[in-house]
Design a protein around this motif. Structure first.
Motif, PDB file in Angstrom:
ATOM      1  N   THR A  61       0.846  -1.220   0.000  1.00 16.34           N
ATOM      2  CA  THR A  61       0.000   0.000   0.000  1.00 16.34           C
ATOM      3  C   THR A  61       0.871   1.257   0.000  1.00 16.34           C
ATOM      4  N   ASN A  62       2.012   1.214   0.675  1.00 15.54           N
ATOM      5  CA  ASN A  62       2.940   2.348   0.617  1.00 15.54           C
ATOM      6  C   ASN A  62       3.459   2.536  -0.804  1.00 15.54           C
ATOM      7  N   ALA A  63       3.823   1.417  -1.441  1.00 16.48           N
ATOM      8  CA  ALA A  63       4.354   1.501  -2.809  1.00 16.48           C
ATOM      9  C   ALA A  63       3.307   2.133  -3.736  1.00 16.48           C
ATOM     10  N   ILE A  64       2.042   1.758  -3.515  1.00 17.37           N
ATOM     11  CA  ILE A  64       0.959   2.335  -4.338  1.00 17.37           C
ATOM     12  C   ILE A  64       0.827   3.823  -4.011  1.00 17.37           C
ATOM     13  N   LYS A  65       0.770   4.107  -2.689  1.00 17.75           N
ATOM     14  CA  LYS A  65       0.528   5.487  -2.241  1.00 17.75           C
ATOM     15  C   LYS A  65       1.638   6.437  -2.682  1.00 17.75           C
ATOM     16  N   TYR A  66       2.881   5.985  -2.555  1.00 12.47           N
ATOM     17  CA  TYR A  66       3.992   6.907  -2.813  1.00 12.47           C
ATOM     18  C   TYR A  66       4.521   6.837  -4.255  1.00 12.47           C
ATOM     19  N   PHE A 106       5.837   7.118  14.395  1.00 16.15           N
ATOM     20  CA  PHE A 106       5.250   8.395  13.956  1.00 16.15           C
ATOM     21  C   PHE A 106       6.131   9.194  13.003  1.00 16.15           C
ATOM     22  N   TYR A 107       7.230   8.593  12.503  1.00 14.56           N
ATOM     23  CA  TYR A 107       8.082   9.392  11.615  1.00 14.56           C
ATOM     24  C   TYR A 107       7.492   9.423  10.203  1.00 14.56           C
ATOM     25  N   ARG A 108       7.358  10.609   9.680  1.00 19.78           N
ATOM     26  CA  ARG A 108       6.909  10.783   8.304  1.00 19.78           C
ATOM     27  C   ARG A 108       7.879  11.761   7.656  1.00 19.78           C
ATOM     28  N   VAL A 109       8.232  11.514   6.408  1.00 18.46           N
ATOM     29  CA  VAL A 109       9.124  12.447   5.718  1.00 18.46           C
ATOM     30  C   VAL A 109       8.336  13.734   5.498  1.00 18.46           C
ATOM     31  N   SER A 110       8.980  14.864   5.842  1.00 15.85           N
ATOM     32  CA  SER A 110       8.243  16.118   5.659  1.00 15.85           C
ATOM     33  C   SER A 110       8.702  16.804   4.372  1.00 15.85           C
ATOM     34  N   PRO A 118      -1.755  10.826   2.627  1.00 14.16           N
ATOM     35  CA  PRO A 118      -2.297  10.620   3.979  1.00 14.16           C
ATOM     36  C   PRO A 118      -1.477   9.560   4.737  1.00 14.16           C
ATOM     37  N   GLY A 119      -1.582   9.598   6.061  1.00 13.23           N
ATOM     38  CA  GLY A 119      -0.869   8.592   6.867  1.00 13.23           C
ATOM     39  C   GLY A 119      -0.479   9.166   8.205  1.00 13.23           C
ATOM     40  N   ILE A 120      -0.076   8.264   9.124  1.00 14.03           N
ATOM     41  CA  ILE A 120       0.349   8.761  10.446  1.00 14.03           C
ATOM     42  C   ILE A 120       1.722   8.232  10.855  1.00 14.03           C
ATOM     43  N   GLY A 121       2.397   7.581   9.951  1.00 16.62           N
ATOM     44  CA  GLY A 121       3.771   7.173  10.248  1.00 16.62           C
ATOM     45  C   GLY A 121       3.887   6.011  11.214  1.00 16.62           C
ATOM     46  N   LEU A 122       2.956   5.059  11.129  1.00 17.00           N
ATOM     47  CA  LEU A 122       3.051   3.901  12.035  1.00 17.00           C
ATOM     48  C   LEU A 122       3.333   2.593  11.303  1.00 17.00           C
ATOM     49  N   GLY A 123       2.935   2.539  10.019  1.00 10.01           N
ATOM     50  CA  GLY A 123       3.009   1.277   9.279  1.00 10.01           C
ATOM     51  C   GLY A 123       4.397   0.657   9.292  1.00 10.01           C
ATOM     52  N   LEU A 124       5.412   1.443   8.965  1.00 11.37           N
ATOM     53  CA  LEU A 124       6.761   0.878   8.886  1.00 11.37           C
ATOM     54  C   LEU A 124       7.307   0.535  10.270  1.00 11.37           C
ATOM     55  N   TYR A 125       6.900   1.325  11.259  1.00 14.77           N
ATOM     56  CA  TYR A 125       7.334   1.034  12.641  1.00 14.77           C
ATOM     57  C   TYR A 125       6.797  -0.338  13.061  1.00 14.77           C
ATOM     58  N   GLY A 133      12.391   6.258  -6.787  1.00 16.28           N
ATOM     59  CA  GLY A 133      11.649   5.095  -6.305  1.00 16.28           C
ATOM     60  C   GLY A 133      12.329   4.416  -5.136  1.00 16.28           C
ATOM     61  N   SER A 134      11.606   3.432  -4.568  1.00 19.75           N
ATOM     62  CA  SER A 134      12.124   2.753  -3.380  1.00 19.75           C
ATOM     63  C   SER A 134      11.962   1.247  -3.523  1.00 19.75           C
ATOM     64  N   THR A 135      12.868   0.523  -2.877  1.00 19.93           N
ATOM     65  CA  THR A 135      12.712  -0.925  -2.783  1.00 19.93           C
ATOM     66  C   THR A 135      12.792  -1.289  -1.307  1.00 19.93           C
TER      67      THR A 135
HETATM   68  P1  ADP Z   1       2.631   6.518   6.638  1.00 24.40           P
HETATM   69  O1  ADP Z   1       2.680   5.999   5.244  1.00 24.40           O
HETATM   70  O2  ADP Z   1       1.319   6.289   7.293  1.00 24.40           O
HETATM   71  O3  ADP Z   1       3.105   7.904   6.755  1.00 24.40           O
HETATM   72  P2  ADP Z   1       4.711   4.556   7.234  1.00 24.40           P
HETATM   73  O4  ADP Z   1       5.302   4.184   8.550  1.00 24.40           O
HETATM   74  O5  ADP Z   1       4.151   3.465   6.413  1.00 24.40           O
HETATM   75  O6  ADP Z   1       3.649   5.678   7.536  1.00 24.40           O
HETATM   76  O7  ADP Z   1       5.834   5.276   6.404  1.00 24.40           O
HETATM   77  C1  ADP Z   1       6.648   6.243   7.015  1.00 24.40           C
HETATM   78  C2  ADP Z   1       7.160   7.244   5.996  1.00 24.40           C
HETATM   79  O8  ADP Z   1       8.082   6.589   5.117  1.00 24.40           O
HETATM   80  C3  ADP Z   1       6.093   7.792   5.108  1.00 24.40           C
HETATM   81  O9  ADP Z   1       5.491   8.932   5.682  1.00 24.40           O
HETATM   82  C4  ADP Z   1       6.844   8.149   3.839  1.00 24.40           C
HETATM   83  O10 ADP Z   1       7.407   9.421   3.961  1.00 24.40           O
HETATM   84  C5  ADP Z   1       7.963   7.130   3.805  1.00 24.40           C
HETATM   85  N1  ADP Z   1       7.660   6.006   2.879  1.00 24.40           N
HETATM   86  C6  ADP Z   1       7.193   4.795   3.211  1.00 24.40           C
HETATM   87  N2  ADP Z   1       7.087   4.011   2.123  1.00 24.40           N
HETATM   88  C7  ADP Z   1       7.511   4.738   1.090  1.00 24.40           C
HETATM   89  C8  ADP Z   1       7.654   4.504  -0.317  1.00 24.40           C
HETATM   90  N3  ADP Z   1       7.334   3.326  -0.873  1.00 24.40           N
HETATM   91  N4  ADP Z   1       8.131   5.514  -1.095  1.00 24.40           N
HETATM   92  C9  ADP Z   1       8.465   6.699  -0.540  1.00 24.40           C
HETATM   93  N5  ADP Z   1       8.358   6.993   0.756  1.00 24.40           N
HETATM   94  C10 ADP Z   1       7.890   6.033   1.577  1.00 24.40           C
END
Ligand code: ADP
Length: 502
Positions: free
Chosen positions: A387-392, A433-437, A445-452, A474-476
């Motif tokens: 879902t992150n890959a789709i979103k970002y 809660f870390y999100r790239v600003s 949208p998001g709250i920075g918890l998924g990757l944690y 892009g990211s892997t």
């Molecule tokens: P959220 O997506 O809800 O903000 P996540 O913990 O999933 O929280 O991700 C943390 C942060 O990592 C995101 O806010 C985003 O900045 C960055 N990120 C995660 N996945 C990707 C991705 N596939 N491409 C670019 N940035 C990403």
């Protein structure tokens, strides 16, 4: 006996040193005391020389006056130093240089007097330099001591056995024991059983690497018998000649930890309370959707469908919040069994492919393998990465998923060609809660918890997770899972292994 005499001598020398060279003592003296001291010394020395005029008076006209100039400078400063120099030169000339009782000087005597004055001036400037250096040294020492003694952190120096070599006064504020009391204890006693092993491991690893430091949060039995939460930064300064020990900066963070706990408890209770009504709203929405479809009321059905999609997001958020509180409380639970890894990947991908028409998820899977662990939790990680890959990656269509079987486990990677992540953010994105600003991220949208949460799940399942990314390219995201993290080896016979474990 000799030792005692030496001790007395050292104590006396210290006092003399303070009397003559301390600018602190000098500043307390009035001008007439500073000048008067030099005059008294001059009178005494001149009297001695006049009394022994044949041996030291006429033989060595300037003897004793050098010493007086040095003492007068140390005692009174540069002014009295120059003053005694001039008077000494005049006295030497008048009493001890021929013709006696006259200020007459021949050429050689003039040179002698000039050399005496020059040497005295050199001594005065040397003495000034020594005083300045000792003043700076003392001030630096005082500043350092004030920092140590008035800071909130307890500074403790201990040797490799944990014996305390130094404890600052703030120790009392942190763990209740006065510095003197604490020095009789061992720094590692009184740590909580649950954190003892972790602390020992940290000490052992620090001891191997001089200069390294590490921060750890642990419990310590306070003097009042309560458990205090302590945050300590421990540095190995065994090789440092002035320290020769492990130095730790420790602060009491009990209040902060308790507040954090209260906050986590509140979030946990609130999300639990939210979960029940949201689940029943979702159930009603689905009933409504079916009903509208049956009645052919497509317009209302679309609206309810949208409502259901929003509810899915809400359910996801509530789930994340609950997981975080479970992680913080060490209560994240795992239902473990053997499962077919590729089957899980295909299942998750099919489900997520249905949610997007803009992206095409492509699979490139290695042979399937059985893995021991929590299938649902690993599915959750995979869902989060996809879902992150789709979103970002809003402007790119392709998402690739590939797996590879290695000797000790399976590696899975999710590759997108989206916004990417800069190097400095790559370590932080796994934090809570870390999100790239930045302006380009504000729309996501998001709250920075998924990757944690994903990081915690993979860690608890014995694996690791990482990212390779370049901004705008892009990211892997990849994770590696052992086939069987409890035994850490590839499973040959699933059935027998399964029964072994359960
Ligand atoms: P959220 O997506 O809800 O903000 P996540 O913990 O999933 O929280 O991700 C943390 C942060 O990592 C995101 O806010 C985003 O900045 C960055 N990120 C995660 N996945 C990707 C991705 N596939 N491409 C670019 N940035 C990403």
């Amino acid at each position: 006996m000799l030792k005692k005499a030496l001790q007395y001598y050292l104590a006396f020398a210290k006092k003399v040193n303070y009397f003559f060279w301390s600018d602190k003592a000098m500043l307390k003296r009035t001008w007439y005391i500073r000048y008067g001291f030099g005059i008294i010394l001059l009178v005494v020395a001149t009297a001695v020389k006049l009394y022994h005029y044949n041996t030291i008076g006429f033989q060595t006209p300037f003897l004793l006056y050098f010493g007086i100039v040095i003492l007068a400078t140390g005692f009174g400063g540069i002014g009295p130093g120059i003053f005694t120099t001039i008077i000494s030169a005049l006295i030497s000339d008048y009493y001890f240089l021929y013709p006696y009782h006259s200020f007459y000087l021949n050429r050689d005597q003039s040179i002698q007097v000039i050399l005496f004055v020059i040497e005295c001036l050199l001594l005065i400037s040397l003495s000034g330099a020594v005083t300045r250096a000792s003043r700076n040294f003392r001030r630096r020492g005082e500043r350092f001591r004030a920092m140590l003694e008035n800071g909130n952190d307890a500074i403790i120096v201990a040797n490799e056995k944990g014996e305390i070599l130094y404890a600052s006064p703030a120790t009392e504020r942190v763990i209740g024991y006065a510095a003197g009391e604490f020095k009789k204890m061992n720094a590692r006693d009184n740590t909580h059983q649950d954190e003892k092993e972790m602390l020992e491991e940290m000490y052992a690893s620090l001891l191997k690497s001089p200069g390294q430091s590490n921060t750890i949060v642990h419990r310590y039995l306070h003097k009042d018998q309560s458990w205090a939460w302590i945050e300590s930064t421990i540095t190995n300064l065994m090789d440092h000649p002035g320290i020769n020990g492990m130095i730790s900066n420790s602060r009491n963070i009990t209040e902060k930890v308790l507040l954090e706990r209260q906050k986590d408890d509140f979030v946990s209770v609130a999300t639990h309370e939210l979960k029940t009504p949201v689940t029943s709203i979702k159930a009603y929405a689905q009933i409504l959707l079916k009903r509208f479809r049956k009645e052919g009321n497509e317009e209302s059905a679309i609206m309810v469908e949208k409502m259901d999609q929003q509810l899915n997001k809400l359910v996801g958020l509530i789930g994340d919040m609950l997981d975080v509180t479970k992680i913080e409380g060490g209560k994240l639970q795992f239902q473990e069994s053997f499962y077919e890894f590729n089957e899980l990947v295909i299942e998750v991908v099919e489900e997520l492919q249905r949610t997007t028409i803009d992206h095409k998820i492509e699979l490139k899977l290695d042979e399937s393998e059985k893995v021991f662990g929590d299938r649902e939790r690993i599915g959750q990680v995979l869902t989060n990465l996809i879902t992150n890959a789709i979103k970002y990656s809003p402007a790119s269509r392709k998402i690739n998923i590939f797996t590879s079987l290695e000797k000790n486990g399976i590696t899975l990677c999710v590759e997108d060609h989206g916004v990417g992540i800069s190097k400095e953010n790559q370590d932080k994105i796994f934090e809570r809660f870390y999100r790239v600003s930045g302006p380009e991220y504000q729309t996501f949208p998001g709250i920075g918890l998924g990757l944690y949460i994903s990081h915690e799940i993979i860690k608890k399942q014995g694996g690791r997770i990482w990212v390779q990314s370049e901004k705008d390219k892009g990211s892997t995201f990849c994770f590696e899972l052992p086939y069987n993290y409890k035994f850490n080896k590839k499973v040959e016979n699933t059935e027998t292994k399964n029964t072994d474990i359960t």
